[in-house]
Design a protein around this motif. Structure first.
Motif, PDB file in Angstrom:
ATOM      1  N   ASP A  76       0.725  -1.327  -0.097  1.00 41.04           N
ATOM      2  CA  ASP A  76       0.019   0.180   0.125  1.00 41.04           C
ATOM      3  C   ASP A  76       0.930   1.350  -0.138  1.00 41.04           C
ATOM      4  O   ASP A  76       0.321   2.201   0.136  1.00 41.04           O
ATOM      5  N   ASP A  77       2.279   0.969  -0.095  1.00 43.45           N
ATOM      6  CA  ASP A  77       2.971   2.175  -0.386  1.00 43.45           C
ATOM      7  C   ASP A  77       2.887   3.037  -1.674  1.00 43.45           C
ATOM      8  O   ASP A  77       2.784   2.371  -2.350  1.00 43.45           O
ATOM      9  N   HIS A  78       3.031   4.503  -1.473  1.00 40.44           N
ATOM     10  CA  HIS A  78       2.896   5.128  -2.833  1.00 40.44           C
ATOM     11  C   HIS A  78       3.734   6.424  -2.746  1.00 40.44           C
ATOM     12  O   HIS A  78       4.676   6.572  -1.741  1.00 40.44           O
ATOM     13  N   SER A  79       4.068   6.998  -3.778  1.00 39.10           N
ATOM     14  CA  SER A  79       4.985   8.026  -3.813  1.00 39.10           C
ATOM     15  C   SER A  79       4.295   9.283  -4.917  1.00 39.10           C
ATOM     16  O   SER A  79       3.456   8.812  -5.527  1.00 39.10           O
ATOM     17  N   ILE A  80       4.536  10.349  -4.511  1.00 37.67           N
ATOM     18  CA  ILE A  80       4.314  11.327  -5.270  1.00 37.67           C
ATOM     19  C   ILE A  80       5.513  12.241  -5.772  1.00 37.67           C
ATOM     20  O   ILE A  80       6.468  12.063  -5.014  1.00 37.67           O
ATOM     21  N   ASP A  81       5.163  13.056  -6.824  1.00 37.73           N
ATOM     22  CA  ASP A  81       6.486  14.114  -7.037  1.00 37.73           C
ATOM     23  C   ASP A  81       6.111  15.475  -6.435  1.00 37.73           C
ATOM     24  O   ASP A  81       5.101  16.012  -6.693  1.00 37.73           O
ATOM     25  N   PRO A  82       7.134  15.871  -5.435  1.00 38.74           N
ATOM     26  CA  PRO A  82       6.743  16.912  -4.653  1.00 38.74           C
ATOM     27  C   PRO A  82       6.857  17.997  -5.357  1.00 38.74           C
ATOM     28  O   PRO A  82       5.957  18.993  -5.256  1.00 38.74           O
ATOM     29  N   ARG A  83       7.432  18.477  -6.566  1.00 34.28           N
ATOM     30  CA  ARG A  83       7.476  19.513  -7.312  1.00 34.28           C
ATOM     31  C   ARG A  83       6.103  19.732  -7.919  1.00 34.28           C
ATOM     32  O   ARG A  83       5.307  20.619  -7.958  1.00 34.28           O
ATOM     33  N   ARG A  84       5.423  18.696  -8.487  1.00 37.58           N
ATOM     34  CA  ARG A  84       4.093  18.610  -9.153  1.00 37.58           C
ATOM     35  C   ARG A  84       3.071  18.832  -8.104  1.00 37.58           C
ATOM     36  O   ARG A  84       2.291  19.716  -8.480  1.00 37.58           O
ATOM     37  N   PHE A  85       3.337  18.399  -6.905  1.00 37.17           N
ATOM     38  CA  PHE A  85       2.412  18.473  -5.826  1.00 37.17           C
ATOM     39  C   PHE A  85       2.133  19.807  -5.263  1.00 37.17           C
ATOM     40  O   PHE A  85       1.206  20.308  -5.153  1.00 37.17           O
ATOM     41  N   VAL A  86       3.263  20.561  -5.345  1.00 40.53           N
ATOM     42  CA  VAL A  86       3.217  22.139  -4.640  1.00 40.53           C
ATOM     43  C   VAL A  86       2.497  22.621  -5.966  1.00 40.53           C
ATOM     44  O   VAL A  86       1.667  23.584  -5.515  1.00 40.53           O
ATOM     45  N   GLY A  87       2.772  22.385  -7.230  1.00 44.52           N
ATOM     46  CA  GLY A  87       2.149  23.152  -8.191  1.00 44.52           C
ATOM     47  C   GLY A  87       0.697  23.109  -8.182  1.00 44.52           C
ATOM     48  O   GLY A  87      -0.133  23.932  -8.344  1.00 44.52           O
ATOM     49  N   ALA A  88       0.207  21.959  -7.945  1.00 43.65           N
ATOM     50  CA  ALA A  88      -1.121  21.544  -7.853  1.00 43.65           C
ATOM     51  C   ALA A  88      -1.698  22.065  -6.784  1.00 43.65           C
ATOM     52  O   ALA A  88      -2.836  22.736  -6.628  1.00 43.65           O
ATOM     53  N   LEU A  89      -1.113  22.112  -5.529  1.00 39.86           N
ATOM     54  CA  LEU A  89      -1.579  22.814  -4.342  1.00 39.86           C
ATOM     55  C   LEU A  89      -1.755  24.072  -4.660  1.00 39.86           C
ATOM     56  O   LEU A  89      -2.772  24.592  -4.190  1.00 39.86           O
ATOM     57  N   LEU A  90      -0.771  24.966  -5.367  1.00 41.02           N
ATOM     58  CA  LEU A  90      -0.784  26.278  -5.404  1.00 41.02           C
ATOM     59  C   LEU A  90      -2.074  26.749  -6.515  1.00 41.02           C
ATOM     60  O   LEU A  90      -3.024  27.558  -6.231  1.00 41.02           O
ATOM     61  N   ALA A  91      -2.264  25.699  -7.444  1.00 41.97           N
ATOM     62  CA  ALA A  91      -3.526  25.910  -8.428  1.00 41.97           C
ATOM     63  C   ALA A  91      -4.877  25.741  -7.700  1.00 41.97           C
ATOM     64  O   ALA A  91      -5.716  26.517  -7.953  1.00 41.97           O
ATOM     65  N   ALA A 134      -5.488  26.134  -4.423  1.00 41.46           N
ATOM     66  CA  ALA A 134      -5.476  27.325  -3.587  1.00 41.46           C
ATOM     67  C   ALA A 134      -5.991  28.593  -4.450  1.00 41.46           C
ATOM     68  O   ALA A 134      -6.951  29.067  -3.871  1.00 41.46           O
ATOM     69  N   THR A 135      -5.487  28.868  -5.479  1.00 40.36           N
ATOM     70  CA  THR A 135      -5.794  30.163  -6.295  1.00 40.36           C
ATOM     71  C   THR A 135      -7.004  29.879  -6.614  1.00 40.36           C
ATOM     72  O   THR A 135      -7.884  30.980  -6.868  1.00 40.36           O
ATOM     73  N   HIS A 136      -7.632  28.672  -7.039  1.00 39.81           N
ATOM     74  CA  HIS A 136      -8.906  28.274  -7.563  1.00 39.81           C
ATOM     75  C   HIS A 136      -9.776  28.710  -6.691  1.00 39.81           C
ATOM     76  O   HIS A 136     -10.974  28.973  -7.012  1.00 39.81           O
ATOM     77  N   VAL A 137      -9.496  28.472  -5.334  1.00 42.47           N
ATOM     78  CA  VAL A 137     -10.704  28.604  -4.165  1.00 42.47           C
ATOM     79  C   VAL A 137     -10.533  30.015  -3.761  1.00 42.47           C
ATOM     80  O   VAL A 137     -11.337  30.380  -2.672  1.00 42.47           O
ATOM     81  N   GLY A 138      -9.683  30.997  -4.316  1.00 43.69           N
ATOM     82  CA  GLY A 138      -9.660  32.059  -3.941  1.00 43.69           C
ATOM     83  C   GLY A 138      -8.854  32.628  -3.018  1.00 43.69           C
ATOM     84  O   GLY A 138      -8.776  33.828  -2.268  1.00 43.69           O
ATOM     85  N   VAL A 139      -7.667  31.837  -2.590  1.00 44.55           N
ATOM     86  CA  VAL A 139      -6.597  32.193  -1.549  1.00 44.55           C
ATOM     87  C   VAL A 139      -5.710  33.429  -2.501  1.00 44.55           C
ATOM     88  O   VAL A 139      -5.377  32.936  -3.655  1.00 44.55           O
ATOM     89  N   ASP A 140      -5.337  34.300  -1.647  1.00 41.75           N
ATOM     90  CA  ASP A 140      -4.647  35.136  -2.269  1.00 41.75           C
ATOM     91  C   ASP A 140      -3.157  35.003  -1.715  1.00 41.75           C
ATOM     92  O   ASP A 140      -2.719  34.972  -0.783  1.00 41.75           O
ATOM     93  N   VAL A 141      -2.441  34.358  -2.918  1.00 47.49           N
ATOM     94  CA  VAL A 141      -1.010  34.154  -2.922  1.00 47.49           C
ATOM     95  C   VAL A 141      -0.043  35.191  -3.178  1.00 47.49           C
ATOM     96  O   VAL A 141      -0.185  35.691  -4.135  1.00 47.49           O
ATOM     97  N   ARG A 142       0.669  35.589  -2.221  1.00 50.08           N
ATOM     98  CA  ARG A 142       1.853  36.625  -2.203  1.00 50.08           C
ATOM     99  C   ARG A 142       3.292  35.895  -2.209  1.00 50.08           C
ATOM    100  O   ARG A 142       3.569  35.578  -1.015  1.00 50.08           O
ATOM    101  N   ARG A 143       3.836  36.372  -3.341  1.00 50.84           N
ATOM    102  CA  ARG A 143       5.221  35.408  -3.219  1.00 50.84           C
ATOM    103  C   ARG A 143       6.369  36.630  -2.637  1.00 50.84           C
ATOM    104  O   ARG A 143       6.916  37.322  -3.664  1.00 50.84           O
ATOM    105  N   ASP A 144       6.323  36.687  -1.313  1.00 51.10           N
ATOM    106  CA  ASP A 144       7.417  37.875  -0.907  1.00 51.10           C
ATOM    107  C   ASP A 144       8.035  37.170   0.278  1.00 51.10           C
ATOM    108  O   ASP A 144       7.782  36.404   0.908  1.00 51.10           O
TER     109      ASP A 144
END
Ligand code: FAD
Length: 265
Positions: free
Chosen positions: A30-45, A47-57
């Motif tokens: 039952d062990d699985h793996s994910i690609d962290p780079r794609r995971f962060v990209g998906a998470l940002l997309a 969050a943005t989709h549900v209206g989170v205001d992302v400030r990269r500062d």
């Protein structure tokens, strides 16, 4: 999780590229793996989709209000001098979490950087079909196949402060150990070498919840498991922000555990 003991022959039947010297193993079906780079990209997309205001500062300082009876976190100042005011601040800056200016000493998370080097390779044929972990001369090495043909070999663990140099020794160690486990490793195309920093805490467990400064919540110290623990950390911190209470499974990871040790020492 299902665990099945395997002989060396079983291991090679599942993963034919394994070295003849592998004497046995365990299968975690039952062990699985994910690609962290794609995971962060998906998470940002998402969050943005549900209206989170992302400030990269870069947050240069924690703002603390001292107007009332007790000091309270009140937001952050950014590099350009502007401010973001907030009723609660969640400090989740990885191994840099302990260095944010303005955080009082007793609320500062005791995190340290633990360097990890990994190799990215590419295979035009199915090299391994699942994550293969091995112990070679006492040190662990893992080989993770991605669906696009990428193969990740990791990872070193080095206490060298904020150093992120990719070292010849680190690359050698990974290649040597991976080659011992899967001799075909050295035939693969080497596409990338990376060094990054894990946030380690004194007990290498996460640091989650209200700090000693009201209004400052910590979510850091995830060390080697920060990707794995993302969903549970997000659930715990979201519930704390919503209800004011950290769910029970989070309480062993309270930042205050380090203060009580200091008091009793
Ligand atoms: C080689 C290697 C292999 C790993 N393998 C695994 C694995 O297999 N499974 C697993 O679960 N985990 C793994 N980890 C650990 C995992 O990557 C970490 O636990 C996780 O990244 C920690 O997440 P974080 O968000 O707390 O910190 P980070 O990922 O370090 O992110 C912190 C972020 O905060 C930003 N930041 C810092 N200071 C400021 C500031 N003042 N203002 C604004 N932003 C700031 C940084 O730029 C950074 O983007 C591995 C780590 C390494 C290095």
């Amino acid at each position: 999780m299902r665990v099945e003991r395997l002989t060396g022959r079983d291991c090679r039947r599942l993963e034919p590229m394994l070295a003849p010297g592998v004497r046995g193993g365990v299968l975690l079906g039952d062990d699985h793996s994910i690609d962290p780079r794609r995971f962060v990209g998906a998470l940002l997309a998402a969050a943005t989709h549900v209206g989170v205001d992302v400030r990269r500062d870069h947050a240069s300082r924690l703002l603390v209000d001292n107007d009332g009876h007790e000091a309270r976190a009140a937001g952050v100042a950014l590099g350009d001098g502007s401010e973001i005011r907030a009723g609660t601040v969640v400090l989740a800056a990885g191994c840099w979490s302990g260095g944010l200016a303005g955080v009082p000493e007793n609320a500062r998370p005791p995190v340290r950087p633990v360097k990890g080097q990994i190799l990215r390779m590419r295979s035009s044929y199915p090299f391994v079909t699942r994550t293969v972990r091995g112990v070679v001369r006492g040190s662990t090495v893992y080989v993770v196949p991605r669906s696009d043909g990428e193969i990740v070999v990791g990872a070193t663990s080095e206490e060298l402060g904020f150093d992120t140099t990719v070292s010849a020794g680190g690359v050698y160690e990974l290649l040597r150990d991976a080659h011992e486990l899967l001799p075909g490793t050295t035939e693969l195309e080497l596409t990338e070498t990376t060094a990054a920093l894990r946030p380690g805490s004194p007990d290498n467990m996460p640091i989650l919840g209200e700090s000693a400064l009201p209004g400052l919540v910590l979510a850091t110290g995830h060390y080697r498991s920060g990707v794995l623990l993302t969903p549970v950390t997000a659930d715990l911190i979201a519930e704390l922000l919503e209800t004011g209470t950290l769910p029970n499974i989070g309480t062993p990871f309270s930042p205050l555990r380090f203060h009580s040790e200091e008091v009793s020492a």
